[in-house]
Enzyme design. Sequence first.
Site, PDB file in Angstrom:
ATOM      1  CG  ASP A  70     -10.430  13.566 -15.426  1.00 42.85           C
ATOM      2  OD1 ASP A  70      -9.735  12.960 -16.269  1.00 42.85           O
ATOM      3  OD2 ASP A  70     -11.366  13.036 -14.815  1.00 42.85           O
ATOM      4  NE  ARG A 101      -2.790   0.527   3.476  1.00 41.72           N
ATOM      5  CZ  ARG A 101      -2.169   1.133   4.494  1.00 41.72           C
ATOM      6  NH1 ARG A 101      -1.733   2.371   4.370  1.00 41.72           N
ATOM      7  NH2 ARG A 101      -1.979   0.513   5.634  1.00 41.72           N
ATOM      8  CE1 TYR A 153     -18.240   8.528 -15.411  1.00 41.42           C
ATOM      9  CE2 TYR A 153     -16.903   8.578 -13.435  1.00 41.42           C
ATOM     10  CZ  TYR A 153     -17.763   7.905 -14.287  1.00 41.42           C
ATOM     11  OH  TYR A 153     -18.129   6.610 -14.002  1.00 41.42           O
ATOM     12  CE  LYS A 191     -13.423   5.321 -18.633  1.00 39.17           C
ATOM     13  NZ  LYS A 191     -13.293   5.052 -17.239  1.00 39.17           N
TER      14      LYS A 191
HETATM   15  N1  LCS Z   1     -12.661  10.802 -15.080  1.00 42.11           N
HETATM   16  C1  LCS Z   1     -13.247  10.669 -16.284  1.00 42.11           C
HETATM   17  C2  LCS Z   1     -13.133  11.775 -17.294  1.00 42.11           C
HETATM   18  C3  LCS Z   1     -13.957   9.508 -16.592  1.00 42.11           C
HETATM   19  O1  LCS Z   1     -14.515   9.409 -17.805  1.00 42.11           O
HETATM   20  C4  LCS Z   1     -14.061   8.489 -15.601  1.00 42.11           C
HETATM   21  C5  LCS Z   1     -14.818   7.233 -15.876  1.00 42.11           C
HETATM   22  C6  LCS Z   1     -13.436   8.674 -14.368  1.00 42.11           C
HETATM   23  C7  LCS Z   1     -12.743   9.846 -14.131  1.00 42.11           C
HETATM   24  C8  LCS Z   1     -13.487   7.626 -13.297  1.00 42.11           C
HETATM   25  O2  LCS Z   1     -12.656   6.565 -13.620  1.00 42.11           O
HETATM   26  P1  LCS Z   1     -12.873   5.041 -13.165  1.00 42.11           P
HETATM   27  O3  LCS Z   1     -13.032   5.049 -11.680  1.00 42.11           O
HETATM   28  O4  LCS Z   1     -14.103   4.535 -13.819  1.00 42.11           O
HETATM   29  O5  LCS Z   1     -11.621   4.374 -13.595  1.00 42.11           O
HETATM   30  N2  LCS Z   1     -15.693   7.338 -16.964  1.00 42.11           N
HETATM   31  C9  LCS Z   1     -16.568   6.447 -17.351  1.00 42.11           C
HETATM   32  C10 LCS Z   1     -17.478   6.661 -18.413  1.00 42.11           C
HETATM   33  O6  LCS Z   1     -17.617   7.696 -19.059  1.00 42.11           O
HETATM   34  N3  LCS Z   1     -18.185   5.570 -18.588  1.00 42.11           N
HETATM   35  O7  LCS Z   1     -17.864   4.593 -17.685  1.00 42.11           O
HETATM   36  C11 LCS Z   1     -16.819   5.086 -16.812  1.00 42.11           C
END
Ligand code: LCS
Length: 394
Positions: free
Chosen positions: A184, A59, A112, A209
Site C-alpha cells: 500500500d 464495469r 490502516y 489521498k
Molecule cells: N490505505 C491507506 C494507507 C489509507 O490511509 C486508506 C484510507 C485506505 C487504504 C482506504 O482508502 P479509502 O477507501 O478511504 O479511499 N485512510 C484514511 C485515513 O487515514 N483517514 O480516513 C481515511
Amino acid sequence: MKDPDMMGFTTQAIHAGLEQTNYGEVSVPIYQTSTFSFINAQDGAEKFSGKKKGYIYTRMGNPTIEALEKCVATLEHGYAALGTSSGMSAVTTLYMTFLGAGMHLISTDAVYGPSRSVLERDFSRFGVEYSFVDTTKPEKIEQAIQDKTKMLYIETPANPTITLTDIEACAKIAHRHGIVLAVDNTFCSPYLQNPLELGADVVLHSLTKFINGHADIVGGIIVAKEKELFEEIRKVLFYMGGTMDPHQAWLVLRGVRTLPLRVDRAQENALRIAQFLLDHPKVDWVTYPGLDCHPQYELAKKQMKGSGSMISFGVKKGLEGGKTVMNNVQLVTLAVSLGGIESLIQHPASMTHAAMSRKEREKAHITDELIRLSVGCENVDDLIRDLDQALNKI
Ligand code: LCS
C-alpha cells in the site's frame, strides 16, 4: 515525443493516459455511459470472447477510467492498473484474489484500521487466516511464514505510526517462499516511492489521498507488475464489482496532473513543521522520515525519493493534550483522510483505528497520545502559527 518511457515524472503525470481523438482534445473526455453498442451480433460476440478489442460495459472498462489507469501504471512502472471505487475496494479485491479458506496472510500491524478489521471481521468468516506483525523488523515476517501463507501485505510508511518497512527485504523473503508481495503506497504516492521497482508484485493506492489531492472524491487503484497477476485481479474486480465511475476517474485525472507540484510543496512544509514540533516545549516526540531522529532515517533515504508530508507526534499531557490541540487549531482542519492540499489533523486511537482493541493498538504502537498530521500546501508560516497557538493552550 509522447513515449512515456522517455519522459520525466512530472511530464508523465501531465501527459500519460491521454490519447487524442480526431477532435484534438487536451483533457481526457468523460465517457459517462454505462454500456457501449455493438456494430452487430458478431462484433458483440467477438468483444466478449476477447478476439476483438473494444468496450462492452463500464464495469468491464471505459475510456476515461482507462486513461487514469494508464497514467498511474506509467507512474508506478507497472504492466497495467485497475481503478476501484475506493481504496478499500482495492484492498479487498487483492485479499479476494490471493486468499481463500485455509490460506494465510501476513500484514503490517500498524496498517490502516479497516485494512485490518475487514480481515478480522469479514474474511475470517470465509476461513482466511492472518498474522499482524511488526514488519519494520523483516525477521518477524520470516518467523510468521507458514506453508499456507499466500500473501505479504505491507504499508510503508504505515498509517498512522509513520514507521517504515524495507520493501526490498520483504520482496526477497516473499519470493523465497513463493508469496505475493502487495504494498500500500498511499502515503508516498508514486512520486516518492515505486515499490514495483523494489521487487513488489502489486501496488495499491487510496486515490482519495495524494494522487487526487483535493479532498473531493473517494477512489482506489491497483497496479500489477506482470500480465498474469493483472489478469487474475481483473477477473475478481469485474465480478465483485468494486469498479470506478468515469466521472470519478476524470476528477482523479485532473488531480494527478499536479501530483509532483503538490507533493514538493507539502513535503517542504512538512520538514519545517516537523522541526518546529521537535523544538516545541509542549511536544514530547515527533515521527517524520525527514528527521534524522526517525528510527529508520537511513531506510527512508534508501527507498523513498522524499520524506513526504505525514507526521505523527505526541504532546505533553498525552491524549488530553492532543485533544486540546485538535480543539484549538483554526487553520488546520480536524478531519480524517490525508494527502490533500489542505492540512488535516486527527486522533487515530479514537478515529481511523478505533475498531482495533486497545491491546492490539498498543502492540502496533498506535498509542492514545499519537496525533496524526497531514501537511498541506498552505503557507508554512500560517500553519506553524496555528499549531503554535493550539499547542500553547495545553
Ligand atoms: N490505505 C491507506 C494507507 C489509507 O490511509 C486508506 C484510507 C485506505 C487504504 C482506504 O482508502 P479509502 O477507501 O478511504 O479511499 N485512510 C484514511 C485515513 O487515514 N483517514 O480516513 C481515511
